[in-house]
Scaffold this active site. Sequence first.
Site, PDB file in Angstrom:
ATOM      1  CB  ALA A 151       0.780   1.349  -5.075  1.00 31.30           C
ATOM      2  CG  ASP A 211       5.366  -2.919   1.384  1.00 31.11           C
ATOM      3  OD1 ASP A 211       5.468  -4.081   1.817  1.00 31.11           O
ATOM      4  OD2 ASP A 211       4.785  -2.008   2.000  1.00 31.11           O
ATOM      5  CB  SER A 213      -1.132   3.007   0.175  1.00 32.39           C
ATOM      6  OG  SER A 213      -1.244   4.332  -0.166  1.00 32.39           O
ATOM      7  CB  SER A 214       3.941   4.432   0.884  1.00 32.30           C
ATOM      8  OG  SER A 214       4.548   3.214   1.247  1.00 32.30           O
ATOM      9  N   PRO A 229      -6.508   2.114   0.245  1.00 32.20           N
ATOM     10  CG  PRO A 229      -7.528   0.730   1.828  1.00 32.20           C
ATOM     11  CD  PRO A 229      -7.166   0.821   0.376  1.00 32.20           C
TER      12      PRO A 229
HETATM   13  C1  MEV Z   1       5.167  -3.857   5.656  1.00 30.77           C
HETATM   14  O1  MEV Z   1       4.282  -4.026   4.551  1.00 30.77           O
HETATM   15  C2  MEV Z   1       5.865  -5.136   5.982  1.00 30.77           C
HETATM   16  C3  MEV Z   1       6.821  -5.096   7.180  1.00 30.77           C
HETATM   17  O2  MEV Z   1       7.429  -6.373   7.260  1.00 30.77           O
HETATM   18  C4  MEV Z   1       7.889  -4.033   7.018  1.00 30.77           C
HETATM   19  C5  MEV Z   1       8.879  -4.331   5.904  1.00 30.77           C
HETATM   20  O3  MEV Z   1       8.985  -5.461   5.484  1.00 30.77           O
HETATM   21  O4  MEV Z   1       9.553  -3.379   5.504  1.00 30.77           O
HETATM   22  C6  MEV Z   1       6.097  -4.832   8.482  1.00 30.77           C
END
Ligand code: MEV
Length: 314
Positions: free
Chosen positions: A107, A148, A104-105, A97
Amino acid sequence: MDENIGIGNGIGKIILMGEHAVVYGQPALAIPFPLVNVKTIIRSSKEAGKLNCSFHKGLIIDGPKKISGLITVIKQIIHSFDEKLEGLNINIESSIPPERGMGSSAAVAVATIRALYDYFNKSLGIGELFKWTKVSEKIVHGNPSGIDMAIVINEQPLYYIKEKPSTPLECNIDGYLIVGDTGQMGQTKFAVSKVREAMEANPQRSNRLIKEIGDLTNKAKIYIQRNAISDLGQSMIKAHEILIELGVSNNSLDNLVSTAMNNNALGAKLTGGGQGGCIIALASNKSRANLIANKLLENGAKDTWIMDMGVDLQ
Ligand code: MEV
């Protein structure tokens, strides 16, 4: 003549501990979450370059701002190959989602970069995959910590510190992770900027909170290595309380966290950017995990997933 086709895959991710603090140099713990994933398939067509994904169906060049990160990276890769968008038909199928803190972005970018390299028969090194994914992630998230893409590309549990080589996280937890989706699009960029504003307005308080999250993350790492699941749960709930103080939770997330805790989760917290998106909860056995997942659905979650951390992470 055989049809030219390029295929690429990407998986979701879950941050167990350390979101937001990781932007300020503290460690974070994250795991791959292959229960949700993305597949990009590129075929040749006689038409102008087309993209079919959940945010856009039409010409690649007409894609909305929401996917400008993806479109930029597609264009730059095509340019670097000295090729053209014309004749490409890019199809992105995703069960992740969007904007829920599940990567998501990253992946989608990873799957699409892999598919482009596959389509044009180019070999893709890991350094290049990072470089291109970063192009997209910077546009999507502003100034991401990089966690991510590190998880989505490495596909293994990581102890991650920004701009340092990430180390594999030894994961010995014998338990179940429940993910509950509020159904609300989280706004990572907005949440990250909120923390930055708080940091500027009251650096002493914000630095203290960020450091507390970092300390909890370091403890959680040891609990994960030692299978100290109750201690891990306690760290998670403490981390959620600090994330509330940082201003990145909201009522829907707090409601799902309380629901999980009221149903004997060992711990629960928001995961990812917050301000919507998902929570995670911990249970020691499958039947408790099922019960928590059902209670989350009864109390507003739009979807839930259960991961066996002892099996699915090996
Ligand atoms: C985003 O998945 C995680 C955050 O810590 C932002 C980041 O690490 O770039 C909120």
